[in-house]
Design an enzyme around this catalytic site. Structure first.
Site, PDB file in Angstrom:
ATOM      1  N   GLY A   1     -17.297   9.494   4.241  1.00 15.19           N
ATOM      2  CA  GLY A   1     -17.208   9.648   2.783  1.00 15.19           C
ATOM      3  C   GLY A   1     -18.161   8.655   2.147  1.00 15.19           C
ATOM      4  O   GLY A   1     -18.363   7.553   2.683  1.00 15.19           O
TER       5      GLY A   1
ATOM      6  N   TYR B   1     -21.702  10.950  -7.311  1.00 17.04           N
ATOM      7  CA  TYR B   1     -21.502   9.640  -6.667  1.00 17.04           C
ATOM      8  C   TYR B   1     -22.721   8.728  -6.926  1.00 17.04           C
ATOM      9  O   TYR B   1     -22.697   7.554  -6.604  1.00 17.04           O
ATOM     10  CB  TYR B   1     -21.283   9.782  -5.154  1.00 17.04           C
ATOM     11  CG  TYR B   1     -20.055  10.589  -4.749  1.00 17.04           C
ATOM     12  CD1 TYR B   1     -19.124  11.030  -5.687  1.00 17.04           C
ATOM     13  CD2 TYR B   1     -19.817  10.905  -3.416  1.00 17.04           C
ATOM     14  CE1 TYR B   1     -18.022  11.771  -5.307  1.00 17.04           C
ATOM     15  CE2 TYR B   1     -18.706  11.643  -3.029  1.00 17.04           C
ATOM     16  CZ  TYR B   1     -17.822  12.075  -3.985  1.00 17.04           C
ATOM     17  OH  TYR B   1     -16.723  12.813  -3.599  1.00 17.04           O
TER      18      TYR B   1
ATOM     19  N   GLY C   1     -16.184  12.853   9.269  1.00 14.95           N
ATOM     20  CA  GLY C   1     -17.388  12.630   8.470  1.00 14.95           C
ATOM     21  C   GLY C   1     -17.283  11.304   7.738  1.00 14.95           C
ATOM     22  O   GLY C   1     -16.207  10.695   7.665  1.00 14.95           O
TER      23      GLY C   1
HETATM   24  P1  NAP Z   1     -10.482   6.588   1.874  1.00 12.66           P
HETATM   25  O1  NAP Z   1     -11.558   7.050   2.768  1.00 12.66           O
HETATM   26  O2  NAP Z   1      -9.089   7.016   2.122  1.00 12.66           O
HETATM   27  O3  NAP Z   1     -10.448   5.001   1.823  1.00 12.66           O
HETATM   28  C1  NAP Z   1     -11.582   4.237   1.534  1.00 12.66           C
HETATM   29  C2  NAP Z   1     -11.161   2.776   1.438  1.00 12.66           C
HETATM   30  O4  NAP Z   1     -10.632   2.323   2.692  1.00 12.66           O
HETATM   31  C3  NAP Z   1     -12.324   1.879   1.107  1.00 12.66           C
HETATM   32  O5  NAP Z   1     -11.836   0.851   0.250  1.00 12.66           O
HETATM   33  C4  NAP Z   1     -12.726   1.288   2.468  1.00 12.66           C
HETATM   34  O6  NAP Z   1     -13.311   0.028   2.311  1.00 12.66           O
HETATM   35  C5  NAP Z   1     -11.387   1.205   3.172  1.00 12.66           C
HETATM   36  N1  NAP Z   1     -11.469   1.387   4.632  1.00 12.66           N
HETATM   37  C6  NAP Z   1     -12.301   2.201   5.324  1.00 12.66           C
HETATM   38  N2  NAP Z   1     -12.043   2.139   6.640  1.00 12.66           N
HETATM   39  C7  NAP Z   1     -11.026   1.263   6.800  1.00 12.66           C
HETATM   40  C8  NAP Z   1     -10.333   0.774   7.929  1.00 12.66           C
HETATM   41  N3  NAP Z   1     -10.627   1.185   9.144  1.00 12.66           N
HETATM   42  N4  NAP Z   1      -9.344  -0.139   7.715  1.00 12.66           N
HETATM   43  C9  NAP Z   1      -9.035  -0.564   6.464  1.00 12.66           C
HETATM   44  N5  NAP Z   1      -9.669  -0.130   5.348  1.00 12.66           N
HETATM   45  C10 NAP Z   1     -10.654   0.780   5.529  1.00 12.66           C
HETATM   46  O7  NAP Z   1     -10.780   6.934   0.355  1.00 12.66           O
HETATM   47  P2  NAP Z   1     -11.766   7.764  -0.540  1.00 12.66           P
HETATM   48  O8  NAP Z   1     -13.085   7.092  -0.626  1.00 12.66           O
HETATM   49  O9  NAP Z   1     -10.996   8.043  -1.767  1.00 12.66           O
HETATM   50  O10 NAP Z   1     -11.971   9.158   0.208  1.00 12.66           O
HETATM   51  C11 NAP Z   1     -12.962   9.360   1.185  1.00 12.66           C
HETATM   52  C12 NAP Z   1     -14.070  10.263   0.696  1.00 12.66           C
HETATM   53  O11 NAP Z   1     -13.556  11.521   0.280  1.00 12.66           O
HETATM   54  C13 NAP Z   1     -14.827   9.771  -0.544  1.00 12.66           C
HETATM   55  O12 NAP Z   1     -15.699   8.692  -0.255  1.00 12.66           O
HETATM   56  C14 NAP Z   1     -15.507  11.049  -0.973  1.00 12.66           C
HETATM   57  O13 NAP Z   1     -16.631  11.292  -0.139  1.00 12.66           O
HETATM   58  C15 NAP Z   1     -14.397  12.074  -0.738  1.00 12.66           C
HETATM   59  N6  NAP Z   1     -13.553  12.364  -1.931  1.00 12.66           N
HETATM   60  C16 NAP Z   1     -13.630  13.590  -2.505  1.00 12.66           C
HETATM   61  C17 NAP Z   1     -12.859  13.904  -3.620  1.00 12.66           C
HETATM   62  C18 NAP Z   1     -12.933  15.282  -4.225  1.00 12.66           C
HETATM   63  O14 NAP Z   1     -12.426  15.482  -5.349  1.00 12.66           O
HETATM   64  N7  NAP Z   1     -13.491  16.259  -3.554  1.00 12.66           N
HETATM   65  C19 NAP Z   1     -11.999  12.949  -4.166  1.00 12.66           C
HETATM   66  C20 NAP Z   1     -11.918  11.702  -3.556  1.00 12.66           C
HETATM   67  C21 NAP Z   1     -12.693  11.416  -2.439  1.00 12.66           C
HETATM   68  P3  NAP Z   1     -14.718  -0.433   3.022  1.00 12.66           P
HETATM   69  O15 NAP Z   1     -15.797   0.463   2.502  1.00 12.66           O
HETATM   70  O16 NAP Z   1     -14.856  -1.836   2.589  1.00 12.66           O
HETATM   71  O17 NAP Z   1     -14.493  -0.300   4.505  1.00 12.66           O
END
Ligand code: NAP
Length: 313
Positions: free
Chosen positions: A24, A58, A22
């Site tokens: 995020g 968000y 999915g």
């Molecule tokens: P993540 O998906 O692990 O990492 C996102 C980061 O990685 C962003 O800075 C993104 O930048 C970069 N990125 C994405 N694809 C990449 C690639 N192929 N190569 C290098 N860098 C890349 O972190 P997250 O946003 O913490 O977690 C994902 C989602 O989980 C969130 O957006 C949210 O929907 C959900 N979440 C839920 C909770 C909860 O408590 N339930 C907590 C945290 C997160 P760019 O956008 O510039 O590509």
């Protein structure tokens, strides 16, 4: 597990299913230009994503809803092709607030239902307009809450057709057991969204959830954006890991793709966030190769048992 782009869904205990990959959508609203989320979701849908992870807190759910509705209007998808997960925030745990809160989310999205509605965190804040209520000493103001009563209100939302499935997030084993052992339980949580990636592999929780038919949805699967305001950056950057990069070289894939493939190959759904067109597409290209058992073990051995998201609240 044999995974192809077409069959990358995993069954849920209530008869529905969830796409293993999915998008995020959490991005700091102060630092992210308006419209970025809208564009990202549209690009993701064009790239083949059918699962979008969002939340009221968000502050971009309106953009997610608009992207989905535009893609439906274009004829690219039907509503039933999309799996949207929304979240109940900490200030809305009292049971009488649950349905109105979900209805507010649906109004923002301009959709009739969410596919999955989850309790975002197992603790409650004082209800009210402040989403992060604090006292004069800067301490969070918590609220006495009965998680089981909150859960019953989620069950009622499912019965009313406002959420197709219901689940939880950031719950530990004890909290899951509390819900599952609740007298009169109507629906058990179909999923638990928790931090999960090669440096935090969650072996015990994963085993427990497997035994109870609860799907783990792994957040921060790429090791977060390393935003120091909420991320423990003393843990090294996941995507620089030599093992992930070496395995990636073998398959002509990036460390990010290896980290995502590792989780989906063991039945953990992943919700990488990217608002960059190239990386959104890159993150979807994980269904055309598979890791060997030896490589899966090598990646499992990277586990440091350290969270990036410490959730100090
Ligand atoms: P993540 O998906 O692990 O990492 C996102 C980061 O990685 C962003 O800075 C993104 O930048 C970069 N990125 C994405 N694809 C990449 C690639 N192929 N190569 C290098 N860098 C890349 O972190 P997250 O946003 O913490 O977690 C994902 C989602 O989980 C969130 O957006 C949210 O929907 C959900 N979440 C839920 C909770 C909860 O408590 N339930 C907590 C945290 C997160 P760019 O956008 O510039 O590509």
């Amino acid at each position: 597990m044999n995974l192809t782009a077409e069959s990358h869904r995993i069954p849920l205990s209530d008869g529905n299913s969830i796409p293993l990959l999915g998008l995020g959508t959490y991005a700091d609203p102060q630092k992210t230009p308006k419209g970025s989320c809208l564009e990202a979701v549209k690009i993701a849908i064009d790239a083949g994503y059918r699962h979008i992870d969002g939340a009221f807190v968000y502050f971009n759910e309106h953009e997610v809803g608009q992207a989905i509705r535009e893609k439906i209007a274009e004829g690219k998808i039907k509503r039933e092709d999309i799996f949207y997960c929304g979240k109940l925030w900490n200030t809305c745990h009292p049971p009488e607030l649950v349905r109105p809160t979900l209805e507010k989310t649906l109004k923002i999205l301009q959709l009739d239902y969410v596919d999955l509605y989850i309790i975002e965190l197992p603790m409650a804040f004082k209800p009210g307009d402040a989403l992060y209520p604090k006292d004069e000493n800067g301490k969070f103001i918590y609220h006495e809450t009965d998680l089981c009563a909150t859960w019953e209100a989620l069950e009622a939302c499912k019965d009313a057709g406002l959420a197709k499935s219901i689940g939880v997030s950031n719950f530990n084993r004890r909290q899951l057991e509390m819900i599952m052992n609740k007298p009169g339980l109507k629906y058990k949580p179909v999923s638990n969204q928790v931090e999960c990636h090669p440096y935090f592999t969650q072996p015990k929780l994963l085993e427990f959830c497997r035994q109870h038919d609860i799907v783990i949805v792994g957040y921060s699967p790429l090791g977060t954006s390393r935003d120091e305001s909420w991320v423990n950056v003393s843990s090294p950057p996941l995507l620089k890991d030599p093992v992930l990069n070496a395995i990636g070289k073998k398959y002509n894939k990036t460390a990010a793709q290896i980290a995502l493939r590792f989780n989906v190959q063991r039945g953990v759904a992943v919700i990488p966030k990217s608002f960059n067109p190239q990386r959104i597409r890159e993150n979807f290209q994980i269904f055309d190769f598979s890791l060997t058992e030896k490589e899966m073990k090598e990646i499992e051995a990277l586990n440091k048992n350290v969270r990036y998201v410490e959730l100090l609240m």
